[in-house]
Write an enzyme that holds these catalytic residues in place. Structure first.
Site, mmCIF file in Angstrom:
data_model
loop_
_atom_site.group_PDB
_atom_site.id
_atom_site.type_symbol
_atom_site.label_atom_id
_atom_site.label_comp_id
_atom_site.label_asym_id
_atom_site.label_seq_id
_atom_site.Cartn_x
_atom_site.Cartn_y
_atom_site.Cartn_z
ATOM 1 N N ASN A 12 34.352 41.587 38.588
ATOM 2 C CA ASN A 12 33.111 42.113 38.025
ATOM 3 C C ASN A 12 31.868 41.345 38.441
ATOM 4 O O ASN A 12 30.748 41.778 38.187
ATOM 5 C CB ASN A 12 33.200 42.134 36.494
ATOM 6 C CG ASN A 12 33.477 40.757 35.906
ATOM 7 O OD1 ASN A 12 34.347 40.037 36.397
ATOM 8 N ND2 ASN A 12 32.759 40.387 34.854
ATOM 9 N N ARG A 13 32.039 40.196 39.112
ATOM 10 C CA ARG A 13 30.867 39.420 39.516
ATOM 11 C C ARG A 13 31.243 38.449 40.630
ATOM 12 O O ARG A 13 32.411 38.221 40.926
ATOM 13 C CB ARG A 13 30.291 38.647 38.326
ATOM 14 C CG ARG A 13 31.256 37.654 37.702
ATOM 15 C CD ARG A 13 30.696 37.068 36.414
ATOM 16 N NE ARG A 13 31.654 36.205 35.739
ATOM 17 C CZ ARG A 13 31.816 34.902 36.004
ATOM 18 N NH1 ARG A 13 31.087 34.324 36.932
ATOM 19 N NH2 ARG A 13 32.725 34.193 35.344
ATOM 20 N N GLY A 14 30.223 37.878 41.244
ATOM 21 C CA GLY A 14 30.406 36.826 42.229
ATOM 22 C C GLY A 14 31.304 37.201 43.387
ATOM 23 O O GLY A 14 31.220 38.306 43.940
ATOM 24 N N ILE A 15 32.174 36.282 43.747
ATOM 25 C CA ILE A 15 33.057 36.484 44.896
ATOM 26 C C ILE A 15 33.998 37.663 44.664
ATOM 27 O O ILE A 15 34.247 38.455 45.570
ATOM 28 C CB ILE A 15 33.843 35.184 45.180
ATOM 29 C CG1 ILE A 15 32.900 34.108 45.726
ATOM 30 C CG2 ILE A 15 34.979 35.446 46.164
ATOM 31 C CD1 ILE A 15 33.541 32.743 45.860
ATOM 32 N N ARG A 35 37.415 40.900 31.556
ATOM 33 C CA ARG A 35 37.771 40.745 30.143
ATOM 34 C C ARG A 35 37.211 41.858 29.272
ATOM 35 O O ARG A 35 37.736 42.117 28.194
ATOM 36 C CB ARG A 35 37.291 39.388 29.637
ATOM 37 C CG ARG A 35 38.162 38.239 30.138
ATOM 38 C CD ARG A 35 37.589 36.911 29.722
ATOM 39 N NE ARG A 35 38.537 35.825 29.922
ATOM 40 C CZ ARG A 35 38.225 34.540 29.787
ATOM 41 N NH1 ARG A 35 36.997 34.199 29.462
ATOM 42 N NH2 ARG A 35 39.138 33.612 29.978
ATOM 43 N N VAL A 50 44.082 37.483 31.625
ATOM 44 C CA VAL A 50 45.190 37.019 32.465
ATOM 45 C C VAL A 50 46.025 35.937 31.799
ATOM 46 O O VAL A 50 47.112 35.612 32.288
ATOM 47 C CB VAL A 50 44.690 36.525 33.848
ATOM 48 C CG1 VAL A 50 44.035 37.657 34.620
ATOM 49 C CG2 VAL A 50 43.755 35.325 33.709
ATOM 50 N N GLY A 79 39.152 33.390 37.414
ATOM 51 C CA GLY A 79 39.208 31.946 37.210
ATOM 52 C C GLY A 79 38.059 31.451 36.344
ATOM 53 O O GLY A 79 37.053 32.132 36.162
ATOM 54 N N TYR A 142 40.415 21.932 37.333
ATOM 55 C CA TYR A 142 40.144 23.018 38.284
ATOM 56 C C TYR A 142 40.853 22.766 39.617
ATOM 57 O O TYR A 142 41.485 23.665 40.177
ATOM 58 C CB TYR A 142 38.630 23.125 38.494
ATOM 59 C CG TYR A 142 38.205 24.289 39.358
ATOM 60 C CD1 TYR A 142 38.208 25.587 38.862
ATOM 61 C CD2 TYR A 142 37.771 24.088 40.667
ATOM 62 C CE1 TYR A 142 37.800 26.657 39.647
ATOM 63 C CE2 TYR A 142 37.360 25.143 41.452
ATOM 64 C CZ TYR A 142 37.372 26.428 40.938
ATOM 65 O OH TYR A 142 36.962 27.481 41.733
ATOM 66 N N LYS A 146 43.766 25.135 41.342
ATOM 67 C CA LYS A 146 43.547 25.790 42.632
ATOM 68 C C LYS A 146 44.519 25.282 43.698
ATOM 69 O O LYS A 146 44.926 26.036 44.589
ATOM 70 C CB LYS A 146 42.099 25.588 43.083
ATOM 71 C CG LYS A 146 41.084 26.329 42.215
ATOM 72 C CD LYS A 146 41.323 27.833 42.234
ATOM 73 C CE LYS A 146 40.212 28.608 41.557
ATOM 74 N NZ LYS A 146 40.416 30.074 41.618
ATOM 75 N N ILE A 175 29.698 28.570 47.984
ATOM 76 C CA ILE A 175 29.247 29.924 48.280
ATOM 77 C C ILE A 175 27.984 30.212 47.463
ATOM 78 O O ILE A 175 27.886 29.802 46.296
ATOM 79 C CB ILE A 175 30.341 30.954 47.920
ATOM 80 C CG1 ILE A 175 31.662 30.599 48.627
ATOM 81 C CG2 ILE A 175 29.895 32.361 48.266
ATOM 82 C CD1 ILE A 175 31.594 30.602 50.142
#
Length: 236
Positions: A12-15, A35, A50, A79, A142, A146, A175
């Site tokens: 829904n957003r960003g990457i 969500r 998730v 994430g 984090y 990852k 990014i």
């Protein structure tokens, strides 16, 4: 290649949104999860938490109804971050990030491969981070989450590679997003100085790597980590 059923988590957003839009523009049949279940303009969405197995199962069932068939390509992008120094990091701050970023990707992959095994084909792309391979102060949770995606992808590759299913990892660096734009100018300059390419990346550049791994030309690539980081990680 075009016209396959693709699910992008956290799309829904960003990457994640850039990936979903790039795949949609290529003629793919795309649904995103978030969500709230609210769809970005021009895309379809289903609600998914998730960290909850029942929610993942329900989201896949709803997505497959929208797509008209099983998911053929999963892009596990959802994430969160809960950054703080190791000595101050609580169990909850560590556990919540691992539960979303790593266990959440596992739950989605586990559900996705049911249809892929029956079809004897499928693509799974995990969105990791240069931090997972390079490390970063204040991001032990984090980075661990990852990094874990690499082991997950490689285990899936060995387990299901003979069934025509690939599992790969894309590891973006810094990014240009709302998050990086909000950083103080001196912090941005410090980050830029560490990137050989001398600039932040674009979300579309990450999306291009995902498109490649999801496509026919990457059929013999599995268990790989593709950095999109301007040289920051130098292959780590």
């Amino acid at each position: 290649m075009a016209g396959r059923n693709i699910l992008v988590t956290g799309g829904n957003r960003g990457i994640g949104l850039a990936i979903a839009r790039a795949l949609d523009a290529a003629g793919e049949n795309v649904v995103v999860t978030n969500r709230s279940g609210e769809a970005p303009e021009g895309l379809r969405a289903v609600r998914c938490e998730v960290t909850n197995t029942a929610s993942v199962d329900a989201a896949f069932t709803e997505a497959e109804e929208l797509l008209g068939g099983p998911v053929e390509v999963l892009v596990a992008n959802a994430g969160i971050t809960r950054d703080t120094l190791l000595m101050r990091m609580s169990d909850e701050e560590f556990d919540s990030v691992l539960d979303t970023n790593l266990a959440g990707a596992f739950r989605c992959a586990r559900r996705a491969v049911k249809g892929m095994i029956r079809a004897r084909r499928g693509r799974i792309v995990f969105i990791s981070s240069v931090v997972g391979l390079y490390g970063s102060p204040g991001q032990a949770n984090y980075a661990a989450s990852k990094s874990g995606l690499v082991g997950l992808a490689r285990s899936i590759s060995r387990e299901l590679g003979g069934r025509g299913i690939t599992a790969n990892v894309v590891a973006p660096g810094f990014i240009e997003t709302d998050m990086t734009a909000a950083l103080p100018e001196d912090r941005q300059k410090a980050y830029l100085a560490s990137i050989p390419a001398g600039r932040f990346g674009q979300a579309d550049e990450v999306a291009a790597a995902v498109r490649f791994l999801a496509g026919d030309d990457a059929a013999y690539i599995t268990g790989a980590v593709i950095p999109v980081d301007g040289g920051l990680g130098m292959g780590h």
